[in-house]
Design a protein around this motif. Structure first.
Motif, short mmCIF file in Angstrom:
data_model
loop_
_atom_site.label_atom_id
_atom_site.label_comp_id
_atom_site.label_asym_id
_atom_site.label_seq_id
_atom_site.Cartn_x
_atom_site.Cartn_y
_atom_site.Cartn_z
N ARG A 46 116.72 29.70 24.13
CA ARG A 46 116.64 31.09 23.68
C ARG A 46 115.92 31.93 24.73
O ARG A 46 115.08 31.42 25.49
N PRO A 47 116.19 33.23 24.79
CA PRO A 47 115.43 34.11 25.69
C PRO A 47 113.99 34.25 25.20
O PRO A 47 113.73 34.27 24.00
N LEU A 48 113.08 34.33 26.13
CA LEU A 48 111.66 34.45 25.78
C LEU A 48 111.36 35.91 25.45
O LEU A 48 111.14 36.74 26.33
N VAL A 49 111.36 36.22 24.17
CA VAL A 49 111.04 37.56 23.67
C VAL A 49 110.23 37.42 22.39
O VAL A 49 110.15 36.33 21.81
N LEU A 171 93.66 48.01 20.25
CA LEU A 171 93.99 46.61 19.97
C LEU A 171 95.44 46.47 19.51
O LEU A 171 96.21 45.64 20.03
N MET A 172 95.84 47.31 18.55
CA MET A 172 97.20 47.22 18.02
C MET A 172 98.22 47.69 19.04
O MET A 172 99.35 47.19 19.08
N ALA A 173 97.85 48.65 19.89
CA ALA A 173 98.76 49.09 20.95
C ALA A 173 99.04 47.94 21.92
O ALA A 173 100.17 47.77 22.40
N GLY A 174 98.02 47.15 22.23
CA GLY A 174 98.22 46.01 23.11
C GLY A 174 99.12 44.96 22.47
O GLY A 174 100.02 44.42 23.12
N LEU A 175 98.90 44.68 21.18
CA LEU A 175 99.75 43.72 20.48
C LEU A 175 101.19 44.22 20.41
O LEU A 175 102.14 43.47 20.62
N ALA A 176 101.35 45.52 20.10
CA ALA A 176 102.69 46.09 19.98
C ALA A 176 103.40 46.11 21.32
O ALA A 176 104.61 45.84 21.41
N ALA A 177 102.68 46.41 22.41
CA ALA A 177 103.31 46.45 23.74
C ALA A 177 103.77 45.06 24.17
O ALA A 177 104.81 44.92 24.84
N MET A 183 107.74 49.90 22.24
CA MET A 183 106.39 50.44 22.32
C MET A 183 106.08 50.96 23.71
O MET A 183 105.25 51.86 23.87
N LEU A 184 106.76 50.41 24.73
CA LEU A 184 106.52 50.89 26.09
C LEU A 184 106.92 52.35 26.24
O LEU A 184 106.36 53.07 27.08
N MET A 185 107.88 52.81 25.43
CA MET A 185 108.28 54.22 25.48
C MET A 185 107.39 55.09 24.61
O MET A 185 107.36 56.30 24.77
N VAL A 186 106.67 54.48 23.69
CA VAL A 186 105.75 55.23 22.82
C VAL A 186 104.38 55.39 23.49
O VAL A 186 103.67 56.36 23.23
N LEU A 187 104.04 54.46 24.38
CA LEU A 187 102.71 54.49 25.00
C LEU A 187 102.40 55.80 25.73
O LEU A 187 101.26 56.28 25.63
N PRO A 188 103.35 56.42 26.47
CA PRO A 188 103.01 57.71 27.09
C PRO A 188 102.63 58.78 26.06
O PRO A 188 101.68 59.55 26.27
N ALA A 248 107.23 31.23 32.81
CA ALA A 248 107.38 31.73 31.45
C ALA A 248 106.83 33.15 31.33
O ALA A 248 107.43 34.01 30.66
N PHE A 249 105.70 33.42 31.98
CA PHE A 249 105.12 34.76 31.92
C PHE A 249 106.04 35.78 32.58
O PHE A 249 106.26 36.87 32.05
N VAL A 250 106.60 35.43 33.72
CA VAL A 250 107.51 36.34 34.42
C VAL A 250 108.75 36.62 33.58
O VAL A 250 109.21 37.76 33.47
N GLU A 251 109.28 35.59 32.93
CA GLU A 251 110.47 35.79 32.09
C GLU A 251 110.15 36.66 30.89
O GLU A 251 110.94 37.53 30.51
N LEU A 252 108.99 36.45 30.28
CA LEU A 252 108.58 37.29 29.15
C LEU A 252 108.46 38.76 29.56
O LEU A 252 109.00 39.65 28.90
N ALA A 253 107.74 39.01 30.65
CA ALA A 253 107.55 40.38 31.12
C ALA A 253 108.87 41.01 31.54
O ALA A 253 109.14 42.19 31.24
N LYS A 254 109.71 40.25 32.21
CA LYS A 254 111.01 40.76 32.66
C LYS A 254 111.88 41.13 31.47
O LYS A 254 112.52 42.20 31.45
N ASN A 255 111.91 40.28 30.45
CA ASN A 255 112.71 40.56 29.26
C ASN A 255 112.20 41.80 28.52
O ASN A 255 112.99 42.57 27.96
N GLN A 256 110.89 41.98 28.50
CA GLN A 256 110.32 43.17 27.86
C GLN A 256 110.82 44.44 28.54
O GLN A 256 111.26 45.39 27.88
N VAL A 257 110.73 44.47 29.86
CA VAL A 257 111.12 45.66 30.61
C VAL A 257 112.63 45.91 30.50
O VAL A 257 113.07 47.05 30.31
N LEU A 258 113.41 44.84 30.61
CA LEU A 258 114.86 45.00 30.55
C LEU A 258 115.31 45.49 29.17
O LEU A 258 116.17 46.37 29.06
N GLU A 259 114.73 44.95 28.11
CA GLU A 259 115.10 45.39 26.76
C GLU A 259 114.71 46.84 26.53
O GLU A 259 115.46 47.61 25.91
N ALA A 260 113.54 47.23 27.04
CA ALA A 260 113.13 48.64 26.91
C ALA A 260 114.07 49.55 27.68
O ALA A 260 114.44 50.64 27.21
#
Length: 319
Positions: A46-49, A171-177, A183-188, A248-260
């Motif tokens: 499965r994709p790491l998301v 704290l919740m912003a970090g968990l949500a991001a 959430m990456l689009m809500v952070l600004p 694994a960390f790189v794949e997680l971060a990459k998938n976050q950015v690509l999905e956003a």
């Protein structure tokens, strides 16, 4: 305040009952079966998301539950009801123009907030995307819950300043991001709101906002690193031929950015921004004084009824 709490509790219980009455006792065929299998740890490729939802599902899968699918569907219903209730609470805290000018306008302003919150919660609760996410064992309700748990404390701070609210929001912003790419689009927007709090409360909020920002970044990184560490030592990683923490960390971060990035529509995003953020800015910052002329008042209320009718037509997809 007591009336607002009672309305909030009734909204939560009513919406929760509405969702629970519709949840199936099985995993719904299609993407929801795939999600249950994937996030419970049965799909090594499965994709790491969604690191938090993955940890929650794998934890539930390890418990002796009589019916995992039914429990997850109920969990989605609980999250959906909480989302609608938090939306109601957020609108109670949102400043509407200059409606707080003068003590004689306070009760009128509170009634307007209460009505706006109830209508927003009910509209969201019966919308088809929300009903689907809240009755199918979907992670979308959990994502929105984390998002609103980050936004609500900051809005409440404007109403009743308390330093702890800023840190809860961070704290919740970090968990949500770390969990929800949207959430990456809500952070600004959340960052601009924190700047407004610094301007409004000056030195009282400046240091706390800076520390809360560091807390948000630290929590997001810790969640991603923790998820990468757990995955690297799991059977899933072994099935892949071995995955290091860094990979694994790189794949997680990459998938976050690509999905956003892919979640933003390529066409019509400017129109979407204008019909959502534009009215919000107009309502929050423009003076909301009512006219005293009867003819003008009748026209204004007729226009509001037209907008209400359009909202109902769009909500229920009426011809």
């Amino acid at each position: 305040r007591a009336r607002e709490r009672v309305v909030g509790v009734l909204l939560f219980l009513g919406i929760l009952g509405f969702y629970l009455a519709q949840i199936p006792a099985f995993a719904v065929p299609g993407r929801w079966v795939e999600m249950l299998v994937s996030f419970s740890g049965l799909d090594p490729f499965r994709p790491l998301v969604r690191p938090l939802w993955t940890a929650l599902m794998q934890g539930l899968a390890g418990l002796p539950l009589p019916d995992l699918a039914l429990f997850v569907n109920g969990l989605s219903a609980l999250a959906g009801a909480a989302v609608c209730t938090l939306l109601y609470a957020s609108l109670l805290c949102m400043p509407f123009g200059r409606m707080f000018m003068g003590d004689h306008r306070f009760s009128e302003a509170r009634s307007a907030h209460l009505l706006a919150g109830v209508l927003a919660a009910l509209y969201a609760a019966v919308s088809q995307p929300m009903v689907t996410a809240s009755t199918r064992g979907d992670f979308a309700g959990f994502d929105l819950l984390l998002l609103l748990l980050a936004v609500y404390p900051s809005l409440h701070y404007y109403r009743r300043p308390a330093n702890g609210l800023i840190y809860v929001s961070g704290l919740m912003a970090g968990l949500a991001a770390a969990e929800y790419p949207g959430m990456l689009m809500v952070l600004p927007g959340l960052g601009l709101w924190w700047v407004l709090l610094i301007w409004r409360f000056q030195t009282q909020a400046r240091r706390h906002v800076a520390l809360a920002s560091l807390l948000a970044v630290s929590v997001a990184l810790l969640v991603l690193l923790g998820s990468a560490y757990c995955f690297s030592g799991s059977d899933e990683a072994a099935w892949r031929g071995g995955v290091t923490i860094g990979q694994a960390f790189v794949e997680l971060a990459k998938n976050q950015v690509l999905e956003a990035a892919y979640s933003v529509p390529k066409v019509g995003w400017l129109l979407l921004l204008c019909v959502t953020v534009g009215p919000l800015v107009f309502v929050v910052f423009r003076p909301m004084e009512e006219t005293t002329d009867l003819f003008t008042q009748l026209g204004i209320y007729f226009f509001r009824l037209v907008l209400l009718a359009l909202g109902v037509i769009i909500l229920f997809e009426l011809p």
